[in-house]
Design a protein around this motif. Structure first.
Motif, PDB file in Angstrom:
ATOM      1  N   PHE A 185       9.829  23.443 -32.286  1.00 47.58           N
ATOM      2  CA  PHE A 185      10.990  23.945 -33.027  1.00 47.58           C
ATOM      3  C   PHE A 185      12.293  23.824 -32.231  1.00 47.58           C
ATOM      4  O   PHE A 185      13.376  23.730 -32.808  1.00 47.58           O
ATOM      5  CB  PHE A 185      10.761  25.417 -33.402  1.00 47.58           C
ATOM      6  CG  PHE A 185       9.555  25.649 -34.257  1.00 47.58           C
ATOM      7  CD1 PHE A 185       9.544  25.263 -35.587  1.00 47.58           C
ATOM      8  CD2 PHE A 185       8.418  26.246 -33.735  1.00 47.58           C
ATOM      9  CE1 PHE A 185       8.433  25.475 -36.386  1.00 47.58           C
ATOM     10  CE2 PHE A 185       7.295  26.463 -34.518  1.00 47.58           C
ATOM     11  CZ  PHE A 185       7.297  26.073 -35.843  1.00 47.58           C
ATOM     12  N   THR A 186      12.182  23.829 -30.929  1.00 48.72           N
ATOM     13  CA  THR A 186      13.372  23.829 -30.078  1.00 48.72           C
ATOM     14  C   THR A 186      14.222  22.580 -30.265  1.00 48.72           C
ATOM     15  O   THR A 186      15.456  22.645 -30.164  1.00 48.72           O
ATOM     16  CB  THR A 186      12.958  23.967 -28.600  1.00 48.72           C
ATOM     17  OG1 THR A 186      12.236  25.196 -28.451  1.00 48.72           O
ATOM     18  CG2 THR A 186      14.164  23.995 -27.686  1.00 48.72           C
ATOM     19  N   ASP A 234      14.901  20.788 -32.987  1.00 50.11           N
ATOM     20  CA  ASP A 234      15.781  20.962 -34.141  1.00 50.11           C
ATOM     21  C   ASP A 234      16.838  22.023 -33.858  1.00 50.11           C
ATOM     22  O   ASP A 234      18.012  21.865 -34.227  1.00 50.11           O
ATOM     23  CB  ASP A 234      14.953  21.355 -35.365  1.00 50.11           C
ATOM     24  CG  ASP A 234      15.777  21.372 -36.647  1.00 50.11           C
ATOM     25  OD1 ASP A 234      16.469  20.379 -36.916  1.00 50.11           O
ATOM     26  OD2 ASP A 234      15.720  22.378 -37.373  1.00 50.11           O
ATOM     27  N   SER A 235      16.446  23.089 -33.156  1.00 50.80           N
ATOM     28  CA  SER A 235      17.395  24.167 -32.847  1.00 50.80           C
ATOM     29  C   SER A 235      18.487  23.677 -31.904  1.00 50.80           C
ATOM     30  O   SER A 235      19.662  24.044 -32.061  1.00 50.80           O
ATOM     31  CB  SER A 235      16.656  25.353 -32.223  1.00 50.80           C
ATOM     32  OG  SER A 235      15.703  25.879 -33.139  1.00 50.80           O
ATOM     33  N   LYS A 252      20.895  21.505 -33.975  1.00 51.43           N
ATOM     34  CA  LYS A 252      21.722  22.341 -34.850  1.00 51.43           C
ATOM     35  C   LYS A 252      22.758  23.121 -34.051  1.00 51.43           C
ATOM     36  O   LYS A 252      23.806  23.496 -34.591  1.00 51.43           O
ATOM     37  CB  LYS A 252      20.840  23.303 -35.641  1.00 51.43           C
ATOM     38  CG  LYS A 252      20.038  22.641 -36.748  1.00 51.43           C
ATOM     39  CD  LYS A 252      19.209  23.651 -37.515  1.00 51.43           C
ATOM     40  CE  LYS A 252      18.448  22.998 -38.655  1.00 51.43           C
ATOM     41  NZ  LYS A 252      17.605  23.984 -39.383  1.00 51.43           N
ATOM     42  N   SER A 253      22.470  23.357 -32.774  1.00 52.24           N
ATOM     43  CA  SER A 253      23.406  24.085 -31.922  1.00 52.24           C
ATOM     44  C   SER A 253      24.477  23.177 -31.322  1.00 52.24           C
ATOM     45  O   SER A 253      25.359  23.649 -30.614  1.00 52.24           O
ATOM     46  CB  SER A 253      22.643  24.785 -30.780  1.00 52.24           C
ATOM     47  OG  SER A 253      21.768  25.761 -31.287  1.00 52.24           O
ATOM     48  N   TYR A 304      11.975  27.856 -29.760  1.00 58.16           N
ATOM     49  CA  TYR A 304      13.273  28.463 -30.055  1.00 58.16           C
ATOM     50  C   TYR A 304      13.695  28.163 -31.493  1.00 58.16           C
ATOM     51  O   TYR A 304      13.565  27.042 -31.974  1.00 58.16           O
ATOM     52  CB  TYR A 304      14.369  27.929 -29.128  1.00 58.16           C
ATOM     53  CG  TYR A 304      14.155  28.192 -27.659  1.00 58.16           C
ATOM     54  CD1 TYR A 304      13.239  29.133 -27.201  1.00 58.16           C
ATOM     55  CD2 TYR A 304      14.883  27.476 -26.708  1.00 58.16           C
ATOM     56  CE1 TYR A 304      13.054  29.368 -25.859  1.00 58.16           C
ATOM     57  CE2 TYR A 304      14.702  27.711 -25.354  1.00 58.16           C
ATOM     58  CZ  TYR A 304      13.784  28.639 -24.930  1.00 58.16           C
ATOM     59  OH  TYR A 304      13.595  28.862 -23.588  1.00 58.16           O
ATOM     60  N   THR A 305      14.225  29.176 -32.153  1.00 58.78           N
ATOM     61  CA  THR A 305      14.755  28.989 -33.503  1.00 58.78           C
ATOM     62  C   THR A 305      16.283  29.031 -33.521  1.00 58.78           C
ATOM     63  O   THR A 305      16.893  28.620 -34.506  1.00 58.78           O
ATOM     64  CB  THR A 305      14.213  30.067 -34.463  1.00 58.78           C
ATOM     65  OG1 THR A 305      14.539  31.369 -33.956  1.00 58.78           O
ATOM     66  CG2 THR A 305      12.696  29.946 -34.586  1.00 58.78           C
ATOM     67  N   ALA A 306      16.908  29.515 -32.436  1.00 64.68           N
ATOM     68  CA  ALA A 306      18.366  29.560 -32.370  1.00 64.68           C
ATOM     69  C   ALA A 306      18.817  29.831 -30.942  1.00 64.68           C
ATOM     70  O   ALA A 306      18.068  30.374 -30.126  1.00 64.68           O
ATOM     71  CB  ALA A 306      18.923  30.645 -33.298  1.00 64.68           C
ATOM     72  N   GLU A 319      22.298  31.609 -29.032  1.00 64.93           N
ATOM     73  CA  GLU A 319      23.350  32.520 -29.462  1.00 64.93           C
ATOM     74  C   GLU A 319      24.372  32.858 -28.372  1.00 64.93           C
ATOM     75  O   GLU A 319      24.051  32.859 -27.186  1.00 64.93           O
ATOM     76  CB  GLU A 319      22.725  33.843 -29.944  1.00 64.93           C
ATOM     77  CG  GLU A 319      21.843  33.717 -31.162  1.00 64.93           C
ATOM     78  CD  GLU A 319      21.274  35.055 -31.607  1.00 64.93           C
ATOM     79  OE1 GLU A 319      21.027  35.221 -32.809  1.00 64.93           O
ATOM     80  OE2 GLU A 319      21.088  35.936 -30.739  1.00 64.93           O
ATOM     81  N   LYS A 344      25.499  32.357 -33.600  1.00 66.74           N
ATOM     82  CA  LYS A 344      24.839  31.110 -33.244  1.00 66.74           C
ATOM     83  C   LYS A 344      25.788  30.138 -32.549  1.00 66.74           C
ATOM     84  O   LYS A 344      26.944  29.984 -32.936  1.00 66.74           O
ATOM     85  CB  LYS A 344      24.229  30.465 -34.488  1.00 66.74           C
ATOM     86  CG  LYS A 344      23.029  31.222 -35.035  1.00 66.74           C
ATOM     87  CD  LYS A 344      22.395  30.516 -36.216  1.00 66.74           C
ATOM     88  CE  LYS A 344      21.180  31.287 -36.721  1.00 66.74           C
ATOM     89  NZ  LYS A 344      20.548  30.627 -37.887  1.00 66.74           N
ATOM     90  N   GLN A 366      13.349  33.325 -30.398  1.00 59.78           N
ATOM     91  CA  GLN A 366      12.067  32.647 -30.371  1.00 59.78           C
ATOM     92  C   GLN A 366      11.161  33.083 -31.518  1.00 59.78           C
ATOM     93  O   GLN A 366      11.368  34.135 -32.128  1.00 59.78           O
ATOM     94  CB  GLN A 366      11.334  32.947 -29.054  1.00 59.78           C
ATOM     95  CG  GLN A 366      12.028  32.390 -27.829  1.00 59.78           C
ATOM     96  CD  GLN A 366      11.297  32.803 -26.570  1.00 59.78           C
ATOM     97  OE1 GLN A 366      11.530  33.879 -26.041  1.00 59.78           O
ATOM     98  NE2 GLN A 366      10.420  31.944 -26.084  1.00 59.78           N
TER      99      GLN A 366
END
Length: 282
Positions: free
Chosen positions: A21-22, A24-25, A28-29, A107-109, A111, A124, A219
Motif C-alpha cells: 500500500f505504501t 500508492d500512498s 498520492k503524497s 502505509y495509507t497516508a 501527514e 495529508k 498504517q
C-alpha cells in the motif's frame, strides 16, 4: 532516485506482493523518486514481486546475515524483518545511494502534524518530494544518525500530549519511516520490537536517533494485514515482543500497560535514563 541528493525509498516487504500500500500512498503524497522493494530469497511470492515490479526488486539472503547481529533468542524463527533491517545498508550501497528512506509496506497516508503558527492538527502531505528533501538535508547537516516520522500512538492525548504541547519535541527513538545515511549503519537486534530495542541500545552508545513529531504515517491496523510481521506477532504475542527491549536494557525499559480505557501490554522506556543528553556547544 533524486539526482541532487542521491536518495530513494526502500520498502522491506514479505508475502504482500499485491498489497504494498505504501507505493500508492507515496505517489498520492507527491513523491516522484525511485521506490525499491527489499525482498528475501525465502519469500514464496518472490517471483510475483519480480513480475510486478521488475528491476525495482532487490533480493537478499537472510542466511548471509546470520551471526552479524544479535537476534536475542534461540527460537530459530527467521520470519521477521530484523534481517532486512540489517541488510538495508548493503542494498543502499548496491544502488549507489548516499541516503535512503525506509518505509514499511502498509502505509495509507503521510501527514503533517503542526500548523504554521505551531498548532496541532493532521493534514495529508501533498509535496513529499519537498518534505523528504528537507529531512535528508537535516540528516546531512545535523550529524544525527537517523531521523524518523512519528506514528499515531505518539499523539495519544491530542494537543495536550506532553510531546506536542510544548513545541513538538523530538523523541529518542526510531520506527516506521526512517531517513538513513548509507555510510552510517545502525545495528538492529531482536527477533521483533527491533526498532525500539535498537533505539535504546544504540542510543546508549551515543548514536543520535530521533523521531520528529512534526510528521507522521498512517498504517493498516496491526496484526490484521496478512504477511509481513503479522504471523510472528500473533505467534509470540505482545508481552514477548516488548520483553526483547527489557532484556536489552533492563535499567531503563520495563513492561507496562498502554492506552486510555482499553489497556494493553506494552514496553515503557525511561528515556532520561536511557540515552545521553544532547547539549549545545555553548
Amino acid at each position: 532516485m533524486n539526482k541532487l541528493l542521491d536518495y530513494a525509498v526502500i520498502i522491506p516487504t514479505h508475502g504482500r506482493y499485491d498489497r504494498v500500500f505504501t507505493i500508492d500512498s507515496l505517489r498520492k503524497s507527491g513523491y516522484t523518486g525511485d521506490i525499491y522493494l527489499l525482498c528475501d530469497d525465502e519469500d514464496k511470492q518472490l517471483e510475483q514481486y519480480k513480475e510486478k515490479y521488475g528491476d525495482k526488486v532487490i533480493v537478499f539472503s537472510k542466511d548471509e546475515y546470520i551471526g552479524k547481529f544479535d537476534k536475542m533468542d534461540n527460537f530459530g524463527n527467521k520470519a521477521c524483518v530484523v534481517y532486512a533491517r540489517n541488510a538495508m545498508w548493503d542494498a543502499a550501497k548496491k544502488l549507489g545511494l548516499k541516503f535512503f528512506i525506509v518505509a514499511d509496506d502498509d502505509y495509507t497516508a503521510l501527514e503533517y502534524r503542526i500548523t504554521a503558527d505551531g498548532g496541532y492538527y493532521a493534514k495529508k502531505i501533498k509535496n513529499a518530494d519537498g518534505v523528504f528533501a528537507a529531512y535528508v538535508n537535516f540528516l546531512k547537516t545535523s550529524g544525527v544518525d537517523t531521523v524518523c516520522f512519528a506514528q499515531g500512538g505518539d499523539y495519544i492525548g491530542g494537543k495536550d500530549n506532553s510531546k506536542v504541547k510544548n513545541g513538538f519535541k523530538v523523541s529518542r527513538k526510531m520506527m516506521n519511516l526512517y531517513f538513513f545515511s548509507a555510510d552510517k549503519p545502525i545495528e538492529f537486534k531482536g527477533t521483533i520490537n527491533e526498532d525500539l530495542t535498537s533505539s535504546v541500545t544504540e542510543g546508549q552508545r551515543g548514536q543520535i536517533i530521533l523521531t520528529s513529531l512534526m510528521n507522521s504515517v498512517v498504517q493498516k491496523e496491526t496484526q490484521t494485514n496478512a504477511g509481513g510481521l503479522t504471523e510472528i506477532y500473533l505467534e509470540l504475542g505482545t508481552y514477548t515482543k516488548s520483553f526483547y527491549s527489557v532484556m536489552a536494557a533492563p535499567s531503563c525499559v520495563k513492561i507496562a500497560s498502554m492506552g486510555d480505557t482499553h489497556l494493553r501490554i506494552h514496553h515503557e522506556v525511561h528515556w532520561k535514563n536511557a540515552v545521553p543528553k544532547i547539549i549545545r556547544e555553548d
